[in-house]
Design an enzyme around this catalytic site. Structure first.
Site, mmCIF file in Angstrom:
data_model
loop_
_atom_site.group_PDB
_atom_site.id
_atom_site.type_symbol
_atom_site.label_atom_id
_atom_site.label_comp_id
_atom_site.label_asym_id
_atom_site.label_seq_id
_atom_site.Cartn_x
_atom_site.Cartn_y
_atom_site.Cartn_z
ATOM 1 N N ARG A 170 0.848 -1.184 0.000
ATOM 2 C CA ARG A 170 0.000 0.000 0.000
ATOM 3 C C ARG A 170 0.886 1.239 0.000
ATOM 4 O O ARG A 170 1.941 1.267 0.644
ATOM 5 C CB ARG A 170 -0.931 0.005 1.209
ATOM 6 N N GLU A 180 -3.556 7.924 -5.359
ATOM 7 C CA GLU A 180 -3.934 7.000 -6.429
ATOM 8 C C GLU A 180 -5.309 7.369 -6.975
ATOM 9 O O GLU A 180 -6.228 7.610 -6.202
ATOM 10 C CB GLU A 180 -3.949 5.554 -5.921
ATOM 11 N N HIS A 219 -0.433 0.213 -9.833
ATOM 12 C CA HIS A 219 -1.146 -0.692 -8.922
ATOM 13 C C HIS A 219 -1.619 -1.952 -9.657
ATOM 14 O O HIS A 219 -2.794 -2.321 -9.613
ATOM 15 C CB HIS A 219 -2.332 0.026 -8.267
#
Length: 305
Positions: free
Chosen positions: A230, A259, A280
């Site tokens: 993360r 993000e 991601h």
């Protein structure tokens, strides 16, 4: 009714549509404020990591029975609010483990080797052989902060390349068989001994910026960092400083504090060498998407049966 707010394999979506009224609207991931109005009558909500399943969203979903998570991280889902409302949260445990593991070991090898950023020099007619020899992964140490399923699979692939393992995980029992393949250490041990440090922890108050100026200074000089966990786990400014100072040799980041990564947020990474940035996707391959989607479709269909 089923609402899907992020991308899902079309075969799995078709199975859901054949069984229940299903709305497939992956564009809603970019329109969070529009989701509550869609929730009346919805019994199953299927998301990835961008849709925020908040208490306010649940308030607008009186019929909701379950949330299917196309992945494993749950920091975008208010678990306490779900529990209070009797909403079951169902992650796709294990379905993208291999994808994450391959991402980590591949990027570790790339960062150590120094050979794969030579394209522009080569295109300019240069021959940067002396600067591209780098290091082998074999014989080096992979440090794993977090030693759950993804990290264990990463370790398996790394050991096949000749790496040895050291790991930190206060939640994995000391008698767990995975420790047979890895030295057990504290965070400081992992940082000091590892040539590659890979993060496999959730984002919590305790893990937020666990990789910071102080912990980066504890890392072995010339080591590299891979973060497919993360974004908030890493202090990005501190990491950039450590790379520019030459203490850290490079990093691969698949997750970010902002993000999707905006142009402004990406500005901090400009001019940083031996830095890999990906959107991601460590756990997202064509193959894992099929597995994850099939698993969640099965779980949702069972729950609504």
């Amino acid at each position: 009714m089923i609402l899907i707010t992020e991308f899902m394999d079309e075969t799995a979506v078709g199975r859901l549509k054949a069984a229940h009224a299903t709305t497939y609207a992956p564009e809603l991931a970019d329109a969070q404020d529009d989701i509550p109005a869609q929730m009346v009558g919805v019994q199953a909500l299927i998301v990835r990591n961008r849709t925020q399943v908040t208490a306010a969203l649940l308030e607008a979903a009186p019929d909701l029975k379950c949330v299917g998570r196309l992945g494993v991280g749950l920091d975008n889902i208010d678990l306490e609010a779900c529990k209070a409302r009797g909403v079951e949260v169902m992650p796709a445990l294990g379905a993208n483990t291999l994808s994450v593991a391959e991402y980590v070991v591949t990027n570790a090898a790339i960062l150590l080797r120094d050979a794969y950023h030579s394209k522009q020099a080569m295109m300019a007619g240069e021959w940067p052989r002396a600067h591209s020899s780098g290091r082998e992964a074999g014989g080096r140490v992979l440090g794993l902060l977090g030693f759950g399923a993804n990290a264990q699979e990463t370790g398996r692939l790394a050991r096949a390349m000749g790496m040895t393992l050291i790991a930190y995980d206060p939640f994995l029992p000391e008698d767990h068989p995975a420790w047979a393949d890895a030295e057990r250490g504290e965070i400081a041990d992992v940082l000091a001994k590892s040539d590659v440090v890979s993060l496999h922890v959730p984002l919590t108050d305790k893990t937020h910026h666990m990789i910071n100026t102080d912990t980066l200074a504890q890392m072995k000089p010339g080591s590299v960092l891979v973060n497919a966990a993360r974004g908030g786990v890493v202090d990005e400014a501190a990491l950039v400083s450590a790379i520019k100072a030459g203490h850290i040799a490079g990093a691969a980041l698949d997750v970010f504090e902002t993000e999707p990564l905006t142009k402004d947020a990406a500005e901090i990474f400009k001019g940083v060498s031996n830095l890999i940035l990906t959107p991601h996707i460590a756990g997202v391959t064509q193959d894992s998407n099929v597995r994850v989607s099939e698993m969640i479709a099965n779980l949702v269909l069972d729950r609504l049966a």
